[in-house]
Scaffold this active site. Structure first.
Site, PDB file in Angstrom:
ATOM      1  N   SER A 100       1.850   2.478  11.145  1.00  0.00           N
ATOM      2  CA  SER A 100       1.854   1.083  10.708  1.00  0.00           C
ATOM      3  C   SER A 100       2.313   0.130  11.810  1.00  0.00           C
ATOM      4  O   SER A 100       1.699   0.037  12.864  1.00  0.00           O
ATOM      5  CB  SER A 100       2.709   0.963   9.443  1.00  0.00           C
ATOM      6  OG  SER A 100       2.543  -0.282   8.827  1.00  0.00           O
ATOM      7  N   ASP A 240      -0.985  -5.950  10.963  1.00  0.00           N
ATOM      8  CA  ASP A 240      -0.209  -4.960  11.701  1.00  0.00           C
ATOM      9  C   ASP A 240      -1.131  -3.843  12.158  1.00  0.00           C
ATOM     10  O   ASP A 240      -2.344  -3.902  11.961  1.00  0.00           O
ATOM     11  CB  ASP A 240       0.971  -4.445  10.868  1.00  0.00           C
ATOM     12  CG  ASP A 240       0.532  -3.690   9.627  1.00  0.00           C
ATOM     13  OD1 ASP A 240      -0.616  -3.897   9.183  1.00  0.00           O
ATOM     14  OD2 ASP A 240       1.326  -2.898   9.086  1.00  0.00           O
ATOM     15  N   ASP A 242      -1.967  -0.857  11.272  1.00  0.00           N
ATOM     16  CA  ASP A 242      -2.878  -0.142  10.376  1.00  0.00           C
ATOM     17  C   ASP A 242      -3.534  -1.053   9.347  1.00  0.00           C
ATOM     18  O   ASP A 242      -4.238  -0.580   8.454  1.00  0.00           O
ATOM     19  CB  ASP A 242      -2.164   1.020   9.679  1.00  0.00           C
ATOM     20  CG  ASP A 242      -1.158   0.573   8.634  1.00  0.00           C
ATOM     21  OD1 ASP A 242      -0.605  -0.537   8.773  1.00  0.00           O
ATOM     22  OD2 ASP A 242      -0.917   1.329   7.674  1.00  0.00           O
ATOM     23  N   ASP A 244      -2.403  -2.979   6.840  1.00  0.00           N
ATOM     24  CA  ASP A 244      -2.012  -3.115   5.433  1.00  0.00           C
ATOM     25  C   ASP A 244      -1.094  -4.310   5.193  1.00  0.00           C
ATOM     26  O   ASP A 244      -0.644  -4.538   4.078  1.00  0.00           O
ATOM     27  CB  ASP A 244      -1.396  -1.823   4.883  1.00  0.00           C
ATOM     28  CG  ASP A 244      -0.063  -1.446   5.525  1.00  0.00           C
ATOM     29  OD1 ASP A 244       0.357  -2.136   6.478  1.00  0.00           O
ATOM     30  OD2 ASP A 244       0.547  -0.455   5.079  1.00  0.00           O
TER      31      ASP A 244
END
Length: 448
Positions: A100, A240, A242, A244
């Site tokens: 992340s 960010d 990833d 999400d």
């Protein structure tokens, strides 16, 4: 939390803590737990742009093939993209390789069930129990019963098509600046907003395996704030690594956090009759100003522990459609099963387009209390809630506040940190209270 699984899957420094050997076991035992009732189960795998992604993907794939799974590699794609495709393609499970917003040396593995939701605590504990058994008694198919791996890089296009259908109309006339953190949305976001006829400027879209989240993205929105002003954009969207999370920037360069975006979207959805039970689910980290603004609009709120998985659990239990975190994890449960930065950006753009108001005006309707968050590095983060001196100083500060603010002290779910947060009438009071509590935390359990 268990031995391997934290608040958001298995995480660690790649090739040191999160080794290929561990990734193989996570793939083998995790895949078995999620697919044991199926013959030749289908499992999707996506990854972000970290240099360690290929290494961990290879090990994970090997583990999954060893139990007879059919693996489809999606390549670089966002975490919510994996969640959406797992459900949309009737796969038995999905796996995302990402840490992340964490720095490049970290990586992680998170699973989704066939319904697109993250795993329950019970499922994670079952995986851990099997991983820790002295002997591996799982089936070992041979010959034609072994699993096979195929690439399905078209999955990203399928996910983009879903996102485009979430737009109430096109975004002609809106200049949007995108910061993709050199991560999983680097290609996806650019194509999405261009296809919706927005005028697009981009930064953080040149991943090289090493620069993910490095001074860019939703954890460094000040970079996008400067970019928005430089380009004269109407709105900025920071994701960010990833994809999400979403943090926005208004046309004046002011940062608009997850609480503000949630409030803006909640008000709009309520006006459209699309906010179930006129309720929003948030965490204990949400700003006091967020709750006061919701209350003024006749919108109810439900609070959970920190972590988007707990927000989703409360949403499913109550049948609610909107929830999220100040950090930018926003869940629109009518559309996707997890926090989705690109979907959140579409929803925010819908509101800007349909109201005809600039983001600065929409965000100004929520007056934030000054809030300060300090991370304290500690030797054992879990002992903070039991420490008598820490409890005593928190009680002292809360008594001084006399209802005009709040204190939150909690261990981080993913790092060896204790987070000390204060909200008060002024920034100076926040600094005073946080400093006082952090000093005690450091004295009692601080790390060098």
């Amino acid at each position: 939390m268990g031995k391997y699984f934290g608040t958001d899957g298995v995480r660690g420094v790649a090739n040191s803590e999160l080794t290929p050997e561990l990734a193989f076991k996570v793939g083998r035992f995790g895949g078995y737990v999620l697919t044991k009732d199926k013959e030749r189960p289908k499992v999707l795998i996506g990854r972000d742009t970290r240099i360690s992604g290929h290494m961990l993907e290879g090990a994970l794939v090997a583990g999954l093939l060893s139990i007879g799974a059919e693996v489809m590699r999606l390549g670089v794609i966002s975490t919510p993209g994996v969640a959406y495709l797992t459900k949309a393609m009737d796969a038995e499970a999905g796996v995302m390789i990402s840490a992340s917003h964490n720095p490049v040396q970290d990586n992680g593995i998170k699973f989704f069930g066939g319904d697109g939701f993250k795993l329950s605590d019970e499922q994670e504990l079952e995986i851990e129990r099997l991983m820790d058994q002295p002997e591996d008694h799982l089936p070992r198919p041979v010959g034609a019963d072994l699993g096979m791996v195929n690439d399905y890089f078209e999955g990203g296009q399928k996910y983009l098509q879903f996102l485009k259908q979430s737009a109430d109309e096109d975004f002609t006339g809106i200049h949007v600046a995108l910061d993709c953190a050199h991560g999983a949305t680097s290609s996806l976001a650019t194509h999405l907003f261009a296809d919706l006829d927005a005028d697009v400027s981009t930064m953080g879209t040149s991943p090289n395996g090493l620069n993910i989240n490095d001074g860019v993205g939703s954890t460094h929105p000040e970079a996008l704030a400067e970019f928005v002003k430089e380009k004269g954009a109407d709105v900025g969207m920071a994701f960010d690594g990833d994809g999400d999370r979403l943090i926005a920037v208004d046309e004046k360069g002011n940062i608009v956090d997850g609480d503000q975006i949630m409030y803006i979207c909640a008000k709009y959805l309520k006006s459209e009759g699309r906010l179930t039970d006129n309720t929003v689910v948030s965490t204990v980290m949400s700003n006091l100003g967020f709750y006061k603004a919701l209350e003024a609009e006749g919108i109810k709120s439900v609070q959970t522990a920190v972590g988007d998985r707990y927000v989703v659990e409360a949403m499913k239990k109550g049948g609610f459609t909107l929830g999220g975190e100040q950090s930018g994890h926003l869940i629109f449960l009518d559309y996707n099963t997890t926090g989705d930065g690109l979907l959140s950006a579409i929803m925010l753009m819908n509101t800007i387009k349909m109201t005809g108001k600039p983001l600065s005006e929409l965000a100004a309707e929520m007056q934030k209390f000054p809030q300060l968050l300090l991370n304290v590095k500690v030797t054992d983060k879990h002992k903070v809630t039991e420490n008598e001196k820490v409890k005593a100083v928190i009680e002292e500060v809360e008594k001084e506040m006399n209802g005009d603010g709040r204190i939150l002290v909690r261990p981080s779910g993913t790092e060896p940190l204790v987070r000390v947060m204060a909200e008060a009438k002024t920034k100076e009071l926040c600094e005073k209270y946080v400093g006082r509590i952090a000093d005690v935390v450091k004295a009692e359990m601080g790390a060098e």
